[in-house]
Scaffold this motif. Sequence first.
Motif, PDB file in Angstrom:
ATOM      1  N   GLU A 105      37.436  50.114  34.282  1.00 41.91           N
ATOM      2  CA  GLU A 105      36.072  50.315  33.791  1.00 41.91           C
ATOM      3  C   GLU A 105      35.432  49.008  33.319  1.00 41.91           C
ATOM      4  OE1 GLU A 105      34.329  53.013  34.027  1.00 41.91           O
ATOM      5  OE2 GLU A 105      35.981  54.148  34.928  1.00 41.91           O
ATOM      6  N   ARG A 106      36.265  48.121  32.789  1.00 41.11           N
ATOM      7  CA  ARG A 106      35.730  46.848  32.284  1.00 41.11           C
ATOM      8  C   ARG A 106      35.197  45.993  33.439  1.00 41.11           C
ATOM      9  NH1 ARG A 106      41.212  45.501  29.118  1.00 41.11           N
ATOM     10  NH2 ARG A 106      41.883  46.284  31.170  1.00 41.11           N
ATOM     11  N   PHE A 107      35.902  46.024  34.569  1.00 38.07           N
ATOM     12  CA  PHE A 107      35.440  45.275  35.733  1.00 38.07           C
ATOM     13  C   PHE A 107      34.177  45.900  36.315  1.00 38.07           C
ATOM     14  CE2 PHE A 107      35.559  44.413  40.377  1.00 38.07           C
ATOM     15  CZ  PHE A 107      35.351  43.038  40.315  1.00 38.07           C
ATOM     16  N   ILE A 108      34.145  47.220  36.338  1.00 37.00           N
ATOM     17  CA  ILE A 108      32.953  47.911  36.840  1.00 37.00           C
ATOM     18  C   ILE A 108      31.736  47.551  35.998  1.00 37.00           C
ATOM     19  CG2 ILE A 108      31.884  50.170  37.169  1.00 37.00           C
ATOM     20  CD1 ILE A 108      34.660  51.237  37.880  1.00 37.00           C
ATOM     21  N   GLY A 150      35.404  52.448  47.461  1.00 30.50           N
ATOM     22  CA  GLY A 150      36.424  51.558  46.900  1.00 30.50           C
ATOM     23  C   GLY A 150      36.328  50.132  47.411  1.00 30.50           C
ATOM     24  N   MET A 151      35.642  49.936  48.536  1.00 34.87           N
ATOM     25  CA  MET A 151      35.481  48.596  49.104  1.00 34.87           C
ATOM     26  C   MET A 151      34.735  47.666  48.147  1.00 34.87           C
ATOM     27  SD  MET A 151      33.538  47.651  52.675  1.00 34.87           S
ATOM     28  CE  MET A 151      34.422  48.922  53.594  1.00 34.87           C
ATOM     29  N   ILE A 152      33.887  48.241  47.311  1.00 40.63           N
ATOM     30  CA  ILE A 152      33.065  47.438  46.405  1.00 40.63           C
ATOM     31  C   ILE A 152      33.921  46.643  45.429  1.00 40.63           C
ATOM     32  CG2 ILE A 152      31.309  47.556  44.579  1.00 40.63           C
ATOM     33  CD1 ILE A 152      30.154  49.984  45.984  1.00 40.63           C
ATOM     34  N   LEU A 153      35.043  47.215  45.002  1.00 36.18           N
ATOM     35  CA  LEU A 153      35.892  46.545  44.017  1.00 36.18           C
ATOM     36  C   LEU A 153      36.502  45.251  44.568  1.00 36.18           C
ATOM     37  CD1 LEU A 153      37.736  49.655  42.516  1.00 36.18           C
ATOM     38  CD2 LEU A 153      35.854  48.360  41.508  1.00 36.18           C
ATOM     39  N   SER A 154      36.648  45.166  45.885  1.00 35.34           N
ATOM     40  CA  SER A 154      37.250  43.963  46.485  1.00 35.34           C
ATOM     41  C   SER A 154      36.219  43.108  47.207  1.00 35.34           C
ATOM     42  CB  SER A 154      38.360  44.368  47.464  1.00 35.34           C
ATOM     43  OG  SER A 154      37.841  45.155  48.518  1.00 35.34           O
ATOM     44  N   ILE A 155      34.952  43.295  46.881  1.00 32.38           N
ATOM     45  CA  ILE A 155      33.883  42.615  47.594  1.00 32.38           C
ATOM     46  C   ILE A 155      34.002  41.084  47.531  1.00 32.38           C
ATOM     47  CG2 ILE A 155      32.253  42.568  45.635  1.00 32.38           C
ATOM     48  CD1 ILE A 155      31.339  43.392  49.284  1.00 32.38           C
ATOM     49  N   ILE A 174      42.493  44.465  39.025  1.00 29.96           N
ATOM     50  CA  ILE A 174      41.658  44.204  40.200  1.00 29.96           C
ATOM     51  C   ILE A 174      42.486  43.601  41.328  1.00 29.96           C
ATOM     52  CG2 ILE A 174      39.710  42.862  41.091  1.00 29.96           C
ATOM     53  CD1 ILE A 174      39.083  45.366  39.335  1.00 29.96           C
ATOM     54  N   MET A 175      43.398  42.694  40.995  1.00 32.14           N
ATOM     55  CA  MET A 175      44.237  42.070  42.019  1.00 32.14           C
ATOM     56  C   MET A 175      45.203  43.067  42.638  1.00 32.14           C
ATOM     57  SD  MET A 175      42.926  39.174  42.256  1.00 32.14           S
ATOM     58  CE  MET A 175      44.055  38.483  43.475  1.00 32.14           C
TER      59      MET A 175
END
Length: 241
Positions: free
Chosen positions: A189-192, A104-109, A182-183
């Motif tokens: 899925e769109r952000f991924i 999950g850390m990747i989403l807030s990189i 994201i915030m």
Amino acid sequence: MIKFFRNIRQNLLNEGKTTKYFKYAIGEIVLVVIGILIALSINNWNESHKQKKVLSNIYGIVAEDLKKDSLEVDMVLNFMLDRKKIFEKILNDSLNLKDVKENGMILSILTDVRVLNIEKRGYNLLRNFEDNMVSKNDSLAFRIINFYASSIFFTEKVETIIIDDLIKTNDLWKNQKWYTNIMQNKNDERFIDYMLTNQEFKNLCAFRYSMFHENYAPTIEQYKQGSKRILEAIKTRLDKK
């Protein structure tokens, strides 16, 4: 004592011993001057002793600040180290969907940063004390002030760029449909898909990686090593007291 000297002078005048009177008067003036000089010397010594004690107390505060900063440096370095492999996967085009779902850390990189807040309490006290002659003649005070001045300049310079980049990234993303999720650290899925396929995301990561690992990490690591040397110098000084 003053009455005693006055009686001697009066007796000399009454006896008509003018020459002796003047010699005695001059001697009395010399004694008074010597007494004043001794008193001033004692007063200056006492004042200097007080100022040196104040300076030692400031050194103690600086030491506490540096120890606190050392712990915070480790936290910031660990934060960057935890994310280094993620950045490298992104830059090497090896990041995949499985990585994203398992970490999950990747989403807030690019939305999470850590910067060092250098404690300036002791430094400010020492800088305000700098005009005092005691500190002006103290090489350790000069060394500490120069260390802080250069460290603060370089760390804050890089930190400003990092924070500015964070703001620019936020401005770039805020019109995207996935931005709200994201915030709020929600999966989208769109952000991924944006992360895995869009060159813009990779470019943003390349810049952030450069700032973190090629600029900021070496800068605060250097601050940590310099802090150790200053702490050793302060300990040596205070142990002599």
